[in-house]
Design a protein around this motif. Structure first.
Motif, PDB file in Angstrom:
ATOM      1  N   GLY A 123       0.707  -1.095   0.071  1.00 39.24           N
ATOM      2  CA  GLY A 123       0.020  -0.099   0.000  1.00 39.24           C
ATOM      3  C   GLY A 123       0.948   1.236  -0.191  1.00 39.24           C
ATOM      4  N   ILE A 127       0.939   4.793  -2.579  1.00 34.18           N
ATOM      5  CA  ILE A 127       0.282   5.844  -1.858  1.00 34.18           C
ATOM      6  C   ILE A 127       0.492   7.301  -2.232  1.00 34.18           C
ATOM      7  N   SER A 144      -6.012   8.445   1.748  1.00 30.98           N
ATOM      8  CA  SER A 144      -4.892   7.642   1.880  1.00 30.98           C
ATOM      9  C   SER A 144      -5.226   6.292   2.755  1.00 30.98           C
ATOM     10  N   THR A 148      -5.012   2.563   0.779  1.00 34.94           N
ATOM     11  CA  THR A 148      -4.287   1.549   1.364  1.00 34.94           C
ATOM     12  C   THR A 148      -4.996   0.311   1.633  1.00 34.94           C
ATOM     13  N   CYS A 157      -0.093  -0.387   8.179  1.00 35.39           N
ATOM     14  CA  CYS A 157       0.183  -0.034   6.672  1.00 35.39           C
ATOM     15  C   CYS A 157      -0.804   1.263   6.629  1.00 35.39           C
ATOM     16  N   SER A 161       0.922   4.862   5.623  1.00 36.62           N
ATOM     17  CA  SER A 161       0.338   5.888   4.349  1.00 36.62           C
ATOM     18  C   SER A 161      -0.061   7.182   4.661  1.00 36.62           C
TER      19      SER A 161
END
Length: 329
Positions: A123, A127, A144, A148, A157, A161
């Motif tokens: 991800g 991004i 975002s 992701t 994660c 991002s």
């Protein structure tokens, strides 16, 4: 204010430089390429030619093609599935598993299938597209998180991002490196990603266990992102593995150098997941206003053909048109 095409070219060129050294050790890299790498090299384990960017940039571009559909996150999911269906040379395991569900909660289901353990960088690698598309402030953080979680729903994660896109926004506005990181960490610390994913219908009644797991781990995830960013700012890194926090930490460390080449080459020479780390570094360097060395631009291509993109297209010719098509008002 830095926007659009420059950072997109920067991350693509960095990714293409890292393609040759991916999965190699620093010792192997030094023996084959020498102590410095200034031009694209052969040797990609996935068969990418010199100057061809990998799945990292391909998914950035696919995400932008998705935004061009003008249907939000649904369009992004559709475009990423178009990319996957065309059989790219390299696809991350969790990315492929999530996209094959063909639903907005595919990333949540794939994370659940991993026993809530998988937290790769698939991800984070793409991004920057959300920032390049022109999202800002709270909208940037929300988008975002959702984009992701289409493939990588672990809170580490998601918050990595959110940090990265806020960092890009602050750097592009002209803030000094450490100050921009501090502001981005403040965004990350105050952001409610779980609420954003519920609003985006990525969490729902059929994924209650995943929602509970995210809730239980959310606070710790924010703390881990903060700690890794501080470590990178201090010049430390753990590795260049595909673990999302390793990638984030390494990218923050490398991208604090004083030129585009110095930022990117540090990632390229260390191997392991060098293309992804370099791609993230390239996005940060581009947001800082560093220009890609002119010699690297004419050969730059993407190493895959799928609906909306041809492998032989020159990035310098087609990136500006793509960015114009997706920029948010």
């Amino acid at each position: 204010m830095i926007t659009g095409t420059g950072p997109l070219l920067s991350l693509a060129a960095a990714d293409a430089l890292g393609a040759a050294t991916e999965f190699k050790t620093p010792q192997t890299i030094a023996a084959r390429y020498g102590q410095t790498i200034t031009d694209y090299q052969p040797g990609s384990v996935f068969g990418f030619a010199p100057g061809e960017a990998t799945d990292d940039t391909q998914m950035v571009v696919a995400t932008l093609l998705g935004y061009a559909k003008q249907t939000g996150v649904d369009g992004v999911l559709s475009a990423l599935r178009d990319w996957l269906a065309a059989g790219p040379p390299d696809v991350g395991g969790l990315t492929g598993a999530a996209l094959r569900f063909a639903t907005l909660d595919g990333g949540v289901r794939a994370w659940e299938g991993s026993g809530f353990r998988s937290a790769g960088n698939g991800g984070l690698m793409r991004i920057a597209a959300v920032w390049i598309a022109g999202f800002k402030g709270t909208g940037l953080a929300r988008e975002s998180a959702a984009v992701t979680a289409l493939t990588h729903a672990d809170p580490r994660c998601v918050y990595a991002s959110v940090f990265l896109t806020a960092f890009l926004e602050a750097l592009a506005a002209g803030q000094p490196y450490a100050e921009a990181a501090a502001d981005a960490l403040a965004v990350t610390g105050n952001f409610d990603a779980r609420a954003a994913l519920l609003d985006a219908e990525i969490f729902g009644v059929d994924t209650r266990d995943a929602h509970a797991a995210f809730k239980d781990r959310e606070r710790q995830a924010r703390a881990e992102v903060r700690d890794r960013v501080h470590s990178g700012l201090a010049g430390r890194m753990t590795s260049q593995s595909g673990f999302v926090l390793d990638t984030l930490e390494a990218a923050v460390k490398h991208a604090g150098a004083d030129s585009w080449h110095a930022c990117v080459e540090a990632a390229v020479l260390l191997g392991d997941d060098s293309d992804t780390v370099a791609c993230v570094v390239g996005a940060i360097a581009g947001a800082r206003g560093f220009e890609v060395p002119a010699r690297l631009l004419p050969p730059l291509r993407l190493g895959h053909t799928w609906p909306g993109w041809q492998r032989g297209w020159e990035c310098t010719e087609h990136f500006p048109e793509l960015v114009r098509a997706v920029r948010q008002p």
